[in-house]
Each structure stands twice: as C-alpha cells, then as structure tokens.
Design a protein around this motif. Structure first.
Motif, PDB file in Angstrom:
ATOM      1  N   GLY A  51       2.355 -25.818  32.581  1.00  0.00           N
ATOM      2  CA  GLY A  51       2.941 -27.191  32.151  1.00  0.00           C
ATOM      3  C   GLY A  51       3.579 -26.875  30.962  1.00  0.00           C
ATOM      4  O   GLY A  51       3.588 -27.748  30.003  1.00  0.00           O
ATOM      5  N   TRP A  52       4.067 -25.553  30.788  1.00  0.00           N
ATOM      6  CA  TRP A  52       4.449 -25.255  29.357  1.00  0.00           C
ATOM      7  C   TRP A  52       6.035 -24.598  29.709  1.00  0.00           C
ATOM      8  O   TRP A  52       5.995 -23.697  30.171  1.00  0.00           O
ATOM      9  CB  TRP A  52       3.710 -24.277  28.903  1.00  0.00           C
ATOM     10  CG  TRP A  52       3.888 -23.662  27.473  1.00  0.00           C
ATOM     11  CD1 TRP A  52       3.333 -24.156  26.362  1.00  0.00           C
ATOM     12  CD2 TRP A  52       4.500 -22.256  27.179  1.00  0.00           C
ATOM     13  NE1 TRP A  52       3.639 -23.332  25.302  1.00  0.00           N
ATOM     14  CE2 TRP A  52       4.431 -22.093  25.678  1.00  0.00           C
ATOM     15  CE3 TRP A  52       5.154 -21.265  27.921  1.00  0.00           C
ATOM     16  CZ2 TRP A  52       4.611 -20.975  24.975  1.00  0.00           C
ATOM     17  CZ3 TRP A  52       5.616 -20.229  27.203  1.00  0.00           C
ATOM     18  CH2 TRP A  52       5.441 -20.122  25.688  1.00  0.00           C
ATOM     19  N   ALA A  53       6.685 -25.288  29.017  1.00  0.00           N
ATOM     20  CA  ALA A  53       8.414 -25.043  29.131  1.00  0.00           C
ATOM     21  C   ALA A  53       8.806 -24.128  27.942  1.00  0.00           C
ATOM     22  O   ALA A  53       9.071 -24.596  26.735  1.00  0.00           O
ATOM     23  CB  ALA A  53       9.209 -26.235  28.979  1.00  0.00           C
ATOM     24  N   PRO A  54       9.038 -22.790  28.373  1.00  0.00           N
ATOM     25  CA  PRO A  54       9.400 -21.856  27.106  1.00  0.00           C
ATOM     26  C   PRO A  54      10.846 -22.060  26.521  1.00  0.00           C
ATOM     27  O   PRO A  54      11.787 -22.304  27.396  1.00  0.00           O
ATOM     28  CB  PRO A  54       9.157 -20.513  27.607  1.00  0.00           C
ATOM     29  CG  PRO A  54       9.423 -20.598  29.244  1.00  0.00           C
ATOM     30  CD  PRO A  54       8.701 -22.078  29.375  1.00  0.00           C
ATOM     31  N   ASP A  55      11.208 -21.988  25.105  1.00  0.00           N
ATOM     32  CA  ASP A  55      12.302 -21.806  24.843  1.00  0.00           C
ATOM     33  C   ASP A  55      13.138 -20.507  24.864  1.00  0.00           C
ATOM     34  O   ASP A  55      14.399 -20.423  25.401  1.00  0.00           O
ATOM     35  CB  ASP A  55      12.482 -22.367  23.318  1.00  0.00           C
ATOM     36  CG  ASP A  55      11.906 -23.813  23.329  1.00  0.00           C
ATOM     37  OD1 ASP A  55      12.460 -24.537  23.518  1.00  0.00           O
ATOM     38  OD2 ASP A  55      10.697 -23.787  22.405  1.00  0.00           O
ATOM     39  N   VAL A  56      12.368 -19.627  24.851  1.00  0.00           N
ATOM     40  CA  VAL A  56      12.830 -18.187  25.237  1.00  0.00           C
ATOM     41  C   VAL A  56      11.892 -17.484  25.921  1.00  0.00           C
ATOM     42  O   VAL A  56      10.707 -17.747  25.755  1.00  0.00           O
ATOM     43  CB  VAL A  56      13.132 -17.426  23.909  1.00  0.00           C
ATOM     44  CG1 VAL A  56      13.481 -16.195  24.003  1.00  0.00           C
ATOM     45  CG2 VAL A  56      13.874 -18.160  23.015  1.00  0.00           C
ATOM     46  N   VAL A  57      12.269 -16.926  26.899  1.00  0.00           N
ATOM     47  CA  VAL A  57      11.591 -15.702  27.798  1.00  0.00           C
ATOM     48  C   VAL A  57      12.132 -14.549  27.669  1.00  0.00           C
ATOM     49  O   VAL A  57      13.303 -14.250  27.751  1.00  0.00           O
ATOM     50  CB  VAL A  57      11.872 -16.114  29.192  1.00  0.00           C
ATOM     51  CG1 VAL A  57      11.011 -15.445  30.105  1.00  0.00           C
ATOM     52  CG2 VAL A  57      11.597 -17.673  29.487  1.00  0.00           C
ATOM     53  N   HIS A  58      11.207 -13.665  27.216  1.00  0.00           N
ATOM     54  CA  HIS A  58      11.529 -12.408  26.760  1.00  0.00           C
ATOM     55  C   HIS A  58      10.712 -11.278  27.763  1.00  0.00           C
ATOM     56  O   HIS A  58       9.727 -11.113  27.676  1.00  0.00           O
ATOM     57  CB  HIS A  58      11.090 -11.840  25.382  1.00  0.00           C
ATOM     58  CG  HIS A  58      11.638 -10.506  24.820  1.00  0.00           C
ATOM     59  ND1 HIS A  58      11.813 -10.357  23.519  1.00  0.00           N
ATOM     60  CD2 HIS A  58      12.307  -9.563  25.592  1.00  0.00           C
ATOM     61  CE1 HIS A  58      12.361  -9.113  23.175  1.00  0.00           C
ATOM     62  NE2 HIS A  58      12.651  -8.535  24.542  1.00  0.00           N
TER      63      HIS A  58
END
Length: 274
Positions: free
Chosen positions: A136-143
């Motif tokens: 339930g954690w929406a990342p701003d950036v996925v690296h």
C-alpha cells in the motif's frame, strides 16, 4: 511537504549478496537518499546463498501468500524482511522454493547458465510489483538495477499503468556492463506477457540476450543510468537517441547526481500535471 518515496529493485545488495559492484551501489545509494529525506523501500530476490540466520531474515506474513502465475503455473511468493540497523533501512526479499532455493545464483556448479533464468526474472519482476501493491505504498520513483529487473518498466507502463500504486511513478533504469553471454529461453516473451499487453510490447526483448533486456527496459523508462564503463556503443547510441535524462558512468560518484536526476524527472511530472 511529503517525503519523496523511492523504490529500489535489484538482484543484489551488500551485505546480503555481493556479486558485482551493483551490490555496493544499491547499498550506498539508498542510504544517501534517505539521508536527504527520501522514504526508501528496497526489494531483491532471496537467493539460496543468502544466509537467513546471519542476516536475520524473517517472513512477513501479511505480505506472503500470493501466487505469481507463469506459463499457467501458480508459483507461491513468500516475502521476508531484514534490517540494516546502521542505516535504519529495511530490505524486502522475494522468495520461492523452486526458483531461488539454490546454492548458486545464475549458474550451477558447472558454470552453466540456469535454463529457467527467464522464469526467475519474470517471477521477480511480477512479484516485486505485487509486493509493493500489497504494501500500500505508492513510489514516486522506481529505480531498477540490472537485467533481472528489466521487465519492471514495461509492466509498469502496460498492465499497471492505471494502478493507483504506480500510475504516477517515474522509472529509472541502471545499465551495468556485467551481463550474461547466453540467450534466455525462446519462450521468454510469450511467458512474460501479462494482461493489457501483446507481443509488440516485448518486441525490443526479442533477441533474448542481455543487451535486448536493457533495450526493452530503457524503452519504457523515464531516465537511464550508465552503471559501468564498458556499456556497448550500440546501447549508448540507442539511449542518446531517446533524449532521456542520463547519468554517465562515474567511478567515484557521490550520489548527488542521482538526487538531481530524481528531482528532475519528478519536476517534469509536476509540470505535466499543472
């Protein structure tokens, strides 16, 4: 202002698994960004060579219990977690008995490339995205770091493009010069297709070699990092032609350039929403 949420997906990280320089970067970079106020999550496979007792891994019951379907087969996904006390960071490990419980990572004791590395890659990439959804954690950036994460960008831009967890996420892909010389299973693309996809979405992956995995990942990413000094000229040329933001290889990076890149691609997203 809310903290920037930054997700790292990698197949290795110090001190858990140290195969190449990727493990050092994926250990130091998240901490450097955490020190700058970012909220960090890290995902990696729980390869059999990772010692659970020494690294104090334990299962996260609320996240475990999912099945990842590959070629019409259900594959149980078990999630474990460990902490790096000195860095106040948690690392989530994706485990599956059939795919990861082996003494070796990508090759057997005769140095033969595992025939199911294609399915192991698919399982890890699908599992990583499903785990983040369940968090339930929406990342701003996925690296994403390295070839084993190469399907994450295409999945995020197709199957998961409207999912609330990922629809606003920006994608960074790090290309490294340590790769495999073999080809993946010929059925890789067929097995990798998910809902909302067709064969055209995996066209760049068709050669089944390491470079094609990089090409596919870069095609769906917002920015690219050259993580090694020996990236092939063809790949460099392809990246330059896309006009995406790029971090060139630096042997002694202080990670300030990564911070600037994350800020730049987020600013572009905010500008597009304005």
């Amino acid at each position: 202002m809310a903290k920037t949420k930054l997700l790292f997906i990698t197949h290795e990280m110090s001190p858990f698994l140290e195969l190449t320089k990727i493990s050092e970067i994926t250990r130091k970079l998240p901490q450097a960004m955490q020190d700058k106020g970012f909220e960090i999550r890290i995902l990696m496979p729980r390869f059999g060579s990772i010692n659970e007792r020494r690294n104090r891994l334990h299962e996260v019951i609320r996240l475990s219990g999912m099945n990842i379907i590959i070629d019409e087969n259900d594959n149980p996904l078990i999630i474990k977690v460990a902490s790096i006390p000195s860095a106040r960071m948690q690392v989530y490990f994706l485990d599956n008995e059939e795919y990861f419980q082996r003494k070796h990572v990508f090759r057997d004791n005769s140095n033969k490339f595992y025939e199911d590395n294609d399915e192991r890659t698919i399982f890890f990439c699908k599992g990583a995205l499903e785990t983040v959804k369940k968090l339930g954690w929406a990342p701003d950036v996925v690296h994403c770091h390295g070839w084993m994460t190469s399907l994450v960008p295409v999945y995020m831009r197709t199957t998961y493009k409207d999912d609330p967890t990922f629809k606003n996420s920006k994608i960074v892909y790090s290309v490294y010069d340590n790769c495999f010389t073999e080809k993946l299973n010929p059925d890789f693309s067929r097995k990798a297709i998910m809902n909302g996809m067709d064969a055209s979405h995996l066209e760049a992956f068709k050669n089944l070699d390491c470079e094609s995995l990089h090409l596919g990942a870069i095609s769906y990413s917002d920015a690219v990092v050259f993580g090694g000094a020996a990236i092939s000229p063809e790949l460099v040329k392809f990246v330059k032609a896309t006009d995406k933001p790029v971090i060139e290889y630096e042997a002694s990076a202080d990670y300030e350039n990564y911070f600037n890149l994350y800020e730049e691609i987020q600013d572009e997203e905010l500008a597009s929403l304005a």
